[in-house]
Design an enzyme around this catalytic site. Structure first.
Site: not given
Ligand code: SAH
Length: 400
Positions: A216, A232, A254-255, A304, A344
Site C-alpha cells: 500500500r 478487489f 468489490d463485491s 489484489d 495470495c
Molecule cells: N486489497 C485489499 C484486500 C483484498 S481481499 C486490502 O488491501 O485490504 C479480496 C477482496 O475481494 C474481498 O474484499 C472480497 O470481497 C473481494 N472479492 C472476491 N471476489 C470478488 C469478485 N469476483 N468481484 C469483486 N470483488 C470480489
C-alpha cells in the site's frame, strides 16, 4: 507420554526441519488411549530406528496429523516455552515494523506457533485478535492469551477462530471475547499516516489485510496525479493509500457492500475529498470487461484478488482466473501506467505467478517491465525450512 514412530525413510523432512507430519509418514502412535485421541496432546516423534526427531502437537482428525513444537530434545513444551516464544515474536516486530499500529504479532510456524495467527490493532487500548487454527495451539489457548496480554500490555483479546481450516482440524468455529472488552464496530488504526477503520468482529479474517502494508505504501508513493483503479478493494486499503499519495481519481471495486461501506467511511476518517473516490459494488471480472468495451483506461491498476487456489488441485483453474484479470489489467492500462498485481494462493509459487502474468502481458501485446517483486511485510516472516509460509506474492509492472 505419547510416541509417534515414523515409517523408515519418513524422517527425512523432519531432519530438514519441516514442521508437518502427515498420516502416510506414521507407522504407529503409542500411548494411553485417552491421550492418543486428545487433540493437541504433545508427542515425541521418533524415526523407525528410535532416533529422537521432534516434539509435536497431535491433531487426531487433521490431514496434518502432527505439527512440530520443537526439534530440540532438551526443550520441554510448557508455559515457559509459550512465554519465551511470545516474547521473541514481539521483540522481532518491535525492531522490524514501523509506522503502523496494525501489526501481525504472531504468524504461525514462523514464530514457533503452528496454526496461530495474532494481529494487534490500535496499541494498548486496542485489541489483540487471535485465530487458533490447529489443535496444538487450541490446547494451549489460556497460557497463550496470558502471555500475549503480559507482553503487549493490551488487556483486550478477541477470538476470530472462524476460518474453515478449523473444520479440517475437527475444531468448531468460534468467535468471542477471550479477555477484556468487546470490540466496537470500528477500531481505528493508522498505517503510514492513513487512518483505517477495522471491523474486528465481522470483517474478513481478523478485520484487515495487514500483509499488504508495504505494498500500500508503494502505491501511495506512485499515485500522484494518476487515475487509479483498485480491484478487489475490500475496505479500500490501496484506495486510501492512493488518495493519500495524491491520486487524481480512484475507482474501487468489490463485491462486498459491507467492505465498501467501511471504505467510504475511511475517506471521511481521513478528511479526503470524497469526489475523488468512487466505490462500485460489482464483480471485478465482469466490470473489467465492461470498462474495456467502453474504452476506459487508467494510470495505475491494483489487482489484489482473494485466494483463487485453495489447494494444489485448484492451481489450473486459479491460473486461468489470474491470467484473465491480468490480461484485462494490461489492456486497461495507459502507456506509462503501473500495474500492481498479487496472488495470495499458497499453492501458486512466485515463479508460476510471474509466468501467468507474463502470459497475460504477451496476450495483451504489452512488453511489460517488472519494476519490483513484492511480498508480505516483515511481520509475516517465513522460515527457510517452511516454504508453505510464503503465500503472498506480487509484481509491480510498467507498461511502456
Ligand atoms: N486489497 C485489499 C484486500 C483484498 S481481499 C486490502 O488491501 O485490504 C479480496 C477482496 O475481494 C474481498 O474484499 C472480497 O470481497 C473481494 N472479492 C472476491 N471476489 C470478488 C469478485 N469476483 N468481484 C469483486 N470483488 C470480489
Amino acid at each position: 507420554m505419547l510416541t509417534i514412530t515414523l515409517k523408515p525413510g519418513k524422517e527425512k523432512s523432519l531432519l530438514r526441519r519441516h514442521p508437518w507430519i502427515f498420516p502416510t509418514a506414521i507407522d504407529r502412535i503409542e500411548g494411553r488411549p485417552d491421550e492418543k485421541n486428545k487433540p493437541g496432546a504433545t508427542a515425541v516423534v521418533q524415526s523407525a530406528s528410535g532416533q529422537f526427531l521432534a516434539r509435536a502437537a497431535v491433531s487426531p482428525k487433521s490431514q496434518i496429523r502432527a505439527r512440530v513444537w520443537t526439534f530440540n530434545e532438551n526443550e520441554p513444551i510448557d508455559h515457559a516455552l509459550i512465554k519465551r516464544r511470545v516474547k521473541q515474536a514481539f521483540a522481532y516486530r518491535a525492531a522490524a515494523v514501523r509506522e503502523t499500529d496494525a501489526i501481525r504479532v504472531v504468524f504461525g510456524e514462523a514464530d514457533g506457533f503452528p496454526g496461530l495467527v495474532v494481529d494487534w490493532y490500535a496499541g494498548k487500548a486496542g485489541f489483540l485478535v487471535c485465530q487458533f487454527q490447529s489443535a496444538g495451539v487450541e490446547a494451549w489457548k489460556v497460557p497463550i492469551v496470558q502471555a500475549l496480554i503480559a507482553e503487549s500490555g493490551c488487556p483486550n483479546v478477541y477470538e476470530r477462530s472462524d476460518a474453515s481450516v478449523r473444520e479440517r482440524e475437527g475444531l468448531p468455529l468460534v468467535t468471542g471475547v477471550l479477555a477484556g472488552d468487546e470490540p466496537g464496530p470500528e477500531t481505528p488504526v493508522t498505517e503510514n499516516g492513513v487512518r483505517y477503520a477495522v471491523d474486528i468482529k465481522t470483517g474478513h479474517k481478523t478485520g484487515f489485510y495487514i500483509d499488504q502494508r508495504d505494498n500500500r505504501r508503494l502505491v501511495m508513493e506512485h499515485a500522484a496525479g494518476r487515475d487509479v483503479l483498485n480491484c478487489f478493494c475490500y475496505t479500500g486499503g490501496f484506495s486510501l493509500a492512493a488518495l493519500k499519495g495524491g491520486a487524481k481519481s480512484v475507482i474501487s471495486i468489490d463485491s462486498s457492500g459491507e467492505a465498501l461501506a467501511i471504505g467510504k467511511r475511511n475517506v471521511e476518517l481521513n478528511g479526503f475529498d470524497a469526489t475523488r473516490a468512487e466505490w462500485w459494488d460489482a464483480d471485478v471480472f465482469k466490470t473489467l470487461r465492461t470498462l474495456r468495451e467502453q474504452g476506459k483506461s487508467f494510470d495505475l491498476i491494483v489487482l489484489d484478488p482473494p485466494k483463487f487456489a485453495n489447494s494444489p488441485d485448484h492451481v489450473d483453474r486459479a491460473a486461468r482466473a489470474y491470467k484473465d484479470i491480468n490480461l484485462l489489467g494490461f489492456q486497461l492500462l495507459r502507456p506509462g501506467g503501473l500495474l500492481f498485481t498479487y496472488s495470495c494462493s499458497g499453492a501458486i509459487s512466485a515463479d508460476l505467478f510471474q509466468k501467468i502474468v507474463a502470459g497475460a502481458a504477451n496476450d495483451a501485446k504489452v512488453d511489460a517491465r517488472i519494476l519490483r517483486r513484492l511480498s508480505a511485510g516483515a511481520d509475516h516472516p517465513m522460515t527457510t525450512s517452511f516454504p508453505e509460509g510464503e503465500y503472498l506474492k506480487g509484481l509491480m509492472l510498467h507498461k511502456p
